[in-house]
Design a protein around this motif. Structure first.
Motif, mmCIF file in Angstrom:
data_model
loop_
_atom_site.group_PDB
_atom_site.id
_atom_site.type_symbol
_atom_site.label_atom_id
_atom_site.label_comp_id
_atom_site.label_asym_id
_atom_site.label_seq_id
_atom_site.Cartn_x
_atom_site.Cartn_y
_atom_site.Cartn_z
ATOM 1 N N LYS A 171 33.402 28.024 -43.707
ATOM 2 C CA LYS A 171 33.574 27.959 -42.253
ATOM 3 C C LYS A 171 32.745 29.091 -41.629
ATOM 4 C CE LYS A 171 37.079 28.418 -38.641
ATOM 5 N NZ LYS A 171 36.510 29.668 -38.065
ATOM 6 N N GLY A 200 22.493 40.815 -55.543
ATOM 7 C CA GLY A 200 23.429 39.742 -55.191
ATOM 8 C C GLY A 200 22.817 38.796 -54.171
ATOM 9 N N GLU A 245 26.807 42.996 -53.732
ATOM 10 C CA GLU A 245 27.417 42.432 -54.944
ATOM 11 C C GLU A 245 28.666 41.610 -54.677
ATOM 12 O OE1 GLU A 245 27.506 45.095 -58.645
ATOM 13 O OE2 GLU A 245 27.472 46.525 -56.994
ATOM 14 N N ASP A 291 30.737 41.703 -48.422
ATOM 15 C CA ASP A 291 32.023 42.002 -49.049
ATOM 16 C C ASP A 291 32.005 43.347 -49.773
ATOM 17 O OD1 ASP A 291 32.936 39.577 -48.149
ATOM 18 O OD2 ASP A 291 33.576 38.834 -50.113
ATOM 19 N N ARG A 311 28.543 26.000 -49.016
ATOM 20 C CA ARG A 311 28.136 27.370 -49.310
ATOM 21 C C ARG A 311 27.062 27.452 -50.381
ATOM 22 N NH1 ARG A 311 30.185 32.586 -48.933
ATOM 23 N NH2 ARG A 311 28.595 33.052 -50.474
ATOM 24 N N ILE A 339 31.317 35.568 -43.919
ATOM 25 C CA ILE A 339 29.908 35.140 -44.003
ATOM 26 C C ILE A 339 29.111 35.683 -42.816
ATOM 27 C CG2 ILE A 339 28.334 33.205 -44.308
ATOM 28 C CD1 ILE A 339 30.695 31.442 -44.992
ATOM 29 N N SER A 378 35.140 28.603 -48.462
ATOM 30 C CA SER A 378 35.371 27.349 -47.741
ATOM 31 C C SER A 378 34.203 26.978 -46.841
ATOM 32 C CB SER A 378 36.618 27.471 -46.859
ATOM 33 O OG SER A 378 37.679 28.020 -47.589
ATOM 34 N N LEU A 384 22.926 43.609 -62.853
ATOM 35 C CA LEU A 384 22.735 45.063 -62.815
ATOM 36 C C LEU A 384 24.067 45.745 -63.091
ATOM 37 C CD1 LEU A 384 20.240 45.428 -59.840
ATOM 38 C CD2 LEU A 384 19.796 45.094 -62.271
ATOM 39 N N GLU A 431 20.078 38.311 -58.893
ATOM 40 C CA GLU A 431 21.325 37.545 -58.982
ATOM 41 C C GLU A 431 21.720 37.387 -60.446
ATOM 42 O OE1 GLU A 431 23.775 36.246 -56.999
ATOM 43 O OE2 GLU A 431 24.596 35.507 -58.899
ATOM 44 N N GLU A 432 22.992 37.652 -60.711
ATOM 45 C CA GLU A 432 23.443 37.627 -62.111
ATOM 46 C C GLU A 432 23.503 36.215 -62.695
ATOM 47 O OE1 GLU A 432 27.371 39.323 -62.145
ATOM 48 O OE2 GLU A 432 28.068 37.993 -60.588
ATOM 49 N N ALA A 479 24.973 38.054 -47.648
ATOM 50 C CA ALA A 479 24.492 39.403 -47.300
ATOM 51 C C ALA A 479 23.158 39.676 -47.987
ATOM 52 C CB ALA A 479 25.530 40.455 -47.713
HETATM 53 C C1 LIG Z 1 38.598 31.087 -51.347
HETATM 54 C C2 LIG Z 1 37.703 31.736 -50.343
HETATM 55 C C3 LIG Z 1 37.390 31.075 -49.158
HETATM 56 C C4 LIG Z 1 36.573 31.697 -48.215
HETATM 57 N N1 LIG Z 1 36.261 31.027 -47.066
HETATM 58 C C5 LIG Z 1 35.459 31.592 -46.133
HETATM 59 C C6 LIG Z 1 35.098 30.892 -44.973
HETATM 60 O O1 LIG Z 1 35.461 29.729 -44.781
HETATM 61 N N2 LIG Z 1 34.324 31.531 -44.057
HETATM 62 C C7 LIG Z 1 33.881 32.807 -44.234
HETATM 63 O O2 LIG Z 1 33.185 33.346 -43.358
HETATM 64 N N3 LIG Z 1 34.192 33.497 -45.370
HETATM 65 C C8 LIG Z 1 34.950 32.917 -46.319
HETATM 66 N N4 LIG Z 1 35.249 33.586 -47.467
HETATM 67 C C9 LIG Z 1 34.674 34.929 -47.644
HETATM 68 C C10 LIG Z 1 33.192 34.808 -48.016
HETATM 69 O O3 LIG Z 1 33.065 34.010 -49.159
HETATM 70 C C11 LIG Z 1 32.600 36.177 -48.287
HETATM 71 O O4 LIG Z 1 32.907 37.051 -47.220
HETATM 72 C C12 LIG Z 1 31.081 36.094 -48.441
HETATM 73 O O5 LIG Z 1 30.745 35.303 -49.542
HETATM 74 C C13 LIG Z 1 30.509 37.491 -48.646
HETATM 75 O O6 LIG Z 1 29.145 37.391 -48.927
HETATM 76 P P1 LIG Z 1 28.430 38.489 -49.831
HETATM 77 O O7 LIG Z 1 26.979 38.148 -49.802
HETATM 78 O O8 LIG Z 1 28.847 39.841 -49.408
HETATM 79 O O9 LIG Z 1 29.046 38.305 -51.282
HETATM 80 P P2 LIG Z 1 29.071 37.058 -52.246
HETATM 81 O O10 LIG Z 1 28.951 35.786 -51.510
HETATM 82 O O11 LIG Z 1 30.249 37.260 -53.126
HETATM 83 O O12 LIG Z 1 27.752 37.207 -53.105
HETATM 84 C C14 LIG Z 1 27.604 38.220 -54.053
HETATM 85 C C15 LIG Z 1 26.572 37.765 -55.068
HETATM 86 O O13 LIG Z 1 26.211 38.875 -55.883
HETATM 87 C C16 LIG Z 1 26.165 38.477 -57.233
HETATM 88 N N5 LIG Z 1 26.399 39.710 -58.010
HETATM 89 C C17 LIG Z 1 27.547 40.433 -58.020
HETATM 90 N N6 LIG Z 1 27.399 41.530 -58.785
HETATM 91 C C18 LIG Z 1 26.142 41.493 -59.262
HETATM 92 C C19 LIG Z 1 25.404 42.373 -60.110
HETATM 93 N N7 LIG Z 1 25.937 43.529 -60.569
HETATM 94 N N8 LIG Z 1 24.126 42.035 -60.437
HETATM 95 C C20 LIG Z 1 23.575 40.886 -59.951
HETATM 96 N N9 LIG Z 1 24.234 40.030 -59.149
HETATM 97 C C21 LIG Z 1 25.490 40.337 -58.791
HETATM 98 C C22 LIG Z 1 27.260 37.429 -57.349
HETATM 99 O O14 LIG Z 1 27.065 36.577 -58.447
HETATM 100 C C23 LIG Z 1 27.107 36.685 -56.010
HETATM 101 O O15 LIG Z 1 26.170 35.645 -56.092
HETATM 102 C C24 LIG Z 1 36.060 32.996 -48.436
HETATM 103 C C25 LIG Z 1 36.360 33.656 -49.639
HETATM 104 C C26 LIG Z 1 37.164 33.030 -50.582
HETATM 105 C C27 LIG Z 1 37.470 33.752 -51.862
#
Ligand SMILES: Cc1cc2nc3c(=O)[nH]c(=O)nc-3n(C[C@H](O)[C@H](O)[C@H](O)COP(=O)(O)OP(=O)(O)OC[C@H]3O[C@@H](n4cnc5c(N)ncnc54)[C@H](O)[C@@H]3O)c2cc1C
Length: 449
Positions: free
Chosen positions: A65, A28, A168, A294, A112, A307, A63, A136, A51-52, A32
């Motif tokens: 922020k 992903g 993910e 997440d 983002r 984030i 958003s 994956l 990345e998928e 993170a």
């Molecule tokens: C509407 C909305 C508004 C938000 N606004 C904010 C904000 O303003 N500020 C803030 O701090 N947080 C915000 N968030 C939360 C924030 O988006 C997440 O906490 C953050 O994106 C988490 O990052 P991550 O890297 O854990 O996951 P993600 O950003 O979800 O990234 C996961 C990645 O893994 C990929 N992936 C998933 N499964 C697989 C797999 N099996 N194989 C290959 N690739 C895969 C996905 O395609 C994706 O690119 C918001 C969330 C939403 C829904």
């Protein structure tokens, strides 16, 4: 930077494509994963970032922020900053407002998509291999290594590594394939980027509270530039049978404040996504797999912000992997301790605050906002101690002001009532919060494509 960690050689005969094996496979390319891959590559680990989607950062679901603290975790990428936020306006369902303004900025708003791409390109520049269009589906332990399988360009993909960093996002699939079912509670978000908005203050996001407005969460209007803003909300499917689009369209039409701001507004872009709001739950270390962002529930349940903690967790996970590969047998287990030390308290506090808010009726929220809005002492406590990244820092100053003998009057009554809900939420925390709602129920969002 420590020297390169020796690579373990594994012969793998059943691989269709993806013949490489790595020290670390990061799953992903969100914040993170991008940060984990960047850190791992800089520490000299042979790193794959998987990345998928065909492009990093797309589709967007956030958003953007991001607290100023976060820019200590990443080299500040100034071209990605769209706006800077220093104030906040909290609206009760009846339109009453409590405004706060800090003496220094709290957050930037970033794009983002560009942010994630920038992080992934930094990881590549540091030596990580970026594997796009690679999804994956399973992980397993194999001869002391981790093996992942999935698809890439319509063909089977498989690869091995010493460590997997699972980033993910909100609905991870790999832990279950290792036999671990994660408990999660998801709210479902929908956001419109809009133009033509009658904004009041360009550095002041507006928060619209109320169970009738956004059940289990809140609605927001976040200015990004000129007359543009991001307008959205989340809905907890346990508290509303309706999809987010129903609630958001209602806010735009009927909310006493939002509807006037949005009178002449036009939608430019829509996005949607789930947010885990249960608070972190064990485990975040599953054999050779570390969960970050997440996927690990590392999100503030009050605001849905994830984030900043995702960046910290990605970095800590990669550092743990490097220590493990460098010969420290407890390197991986230490990851859980390390991230809990940095922000574990915030996840607990915000899960508790979310449970408290969810118990309040709209009348009680009206009274609470009126109390804060009309009381200089509460407001100044928020302005002085409020930090959207570390929200628990506000608890003691607010408690002190609420319970001070000279102040036990009308204003603190609403606060004390909220605290009573808080204590009750704390009492039956497990029963109330630990509901598994990890599915597309009532969300209007289907399974991820
Ligand atoms: C509407 C909305 C508004 C938000 N606004 C904010 C904000 O303003 N500020 C803030 O701090 N947080 C915000 N968030 C939360 C924030 O988006 C997440 O906490 C953050 O994106 C988490 O990052 P991550 O890297 O854990 O996951 P993600 O950003 O979800 O990234 C996961 C990645 O893994 C990929 N992936 C998933 N499964 C697989 C797999 N099996 N194989 C290959 N690739 C895969 C996905 O395609 C994706 O690119 C918001 C969330 C939403 C829904």
């Amino acid at each position: 930077m420590p020297g390169r960690v020796p690579v373990r050689i594994v012969r793998n005969l059943n691989i269709v494509i993806g013949l490489q094996n790595y020290d670390v496979i990061v799953v992903g390319a969100g914040p993170a994963g991008g940060m984990a891959a960047l850190t791992a590559a800089r520490l000299g680990l042979r790193t794959a970032l998987v990345e998928e989607h065909p492009q990093v950062g797309s589709p967007a679901h956030c958003s953007g922020k991001l607290q100023l603290h976060a820019f200590r975790e990443v080299d500040r990428p100034p071209h990605l900053i769209m706006n800077t936020l220093q104030a906040g306006a909290f609206y009760a369902p009846n339109g009453a407002v409590a405004r706060v303004r800090r003496s220094t900025p709290d957050s930037h708003v970033v794009d983002r998509t560009e942010f994630d791409r920038w992080l992934a390109s930094e990881a590549q520049a540091a030596g990580a291999e970026l594997l796009l269009s690679t999804r994956l589906r399973a992980a397993e332990h194999e001869n002391g290594m981790m093996r992942v399988t999935g698809e890439r360009g319509g063909r089977t993909f498989a690869s091995t590594s010493s460590v997997i960093i699972d980033a993910e996002g909100a609905r991870p699939v790999l832990p279950a394939t290792l036999g671990v079912r994660l408990l999660r509670r998801l709210v479902f978000g929908l956001q419109y980027q809009m133009t033509g908005i009658d904004l009041e203050e360009p550095d002041c996001p507006e928060i619209y509270l109320g169970s009738s407005i956004s059940p289990g969460f809140f609605a927001w209007l976040m200015p990004i530039s000129g007359r543009r803003a991001r307008v959205g909300l989340c809905v907890d499917p346990d508290l509303s049978g309706r999809a987010p689009i129903y609630h958001l369209d209602r806010v735009m039409r009927e909310h006493p404040v939002a509807s006037t701001r949005l009178r002449h507004a036009r939608i430019e872009r829509k996005l949607a996504g789930p947010i885990p709001v249960l608070g972190a739950r064990r485990p975040t270390v599953i054999g050779g797999m570390l969960l970050a962002g997440d996927a690990a529930g590392q999100v503030k349940a009050t605001s849905g912000g994830g984030i900043y903690f995702s960046l910290i967790a990605g970095r800590l996970a990669a550092q743990s992997a490097a220590r493990y590969l460098g010969g420290e047998s407890r390197g991986l287990e230490d990851y859980e301790r390390a991230w809990r030390r940095r922000f574990g308290r915030e996840l607990k506090f915000t899960a508790f605050a979310r449970a408290t808010l969810n118990r309040m009726t709209d009348d009680e929220i009206n009274a609470l906002i009126a109390a804060i809005g009309s009381d200089d002492s509460f407001r100044s406590a928020i302005e002085e101690h409020g930090d959207t990244a570390f929200q628990s820092r506000l608890l003691l100053p607010l408690l002190r002001r609420s319970l001070h003998p000279s102040r036990l009057g009308a204003a603190s009554g609403a606060m004390v009532k909220a605290l009573r809900y808080g204590l009750r939420a704390l009492w039956d925390d497990g029963a109330h919060l630990a509901t598994q709602t990890d599915g597309p129920r009532a969300s209007g969002l289907g399974p991820r494509k």
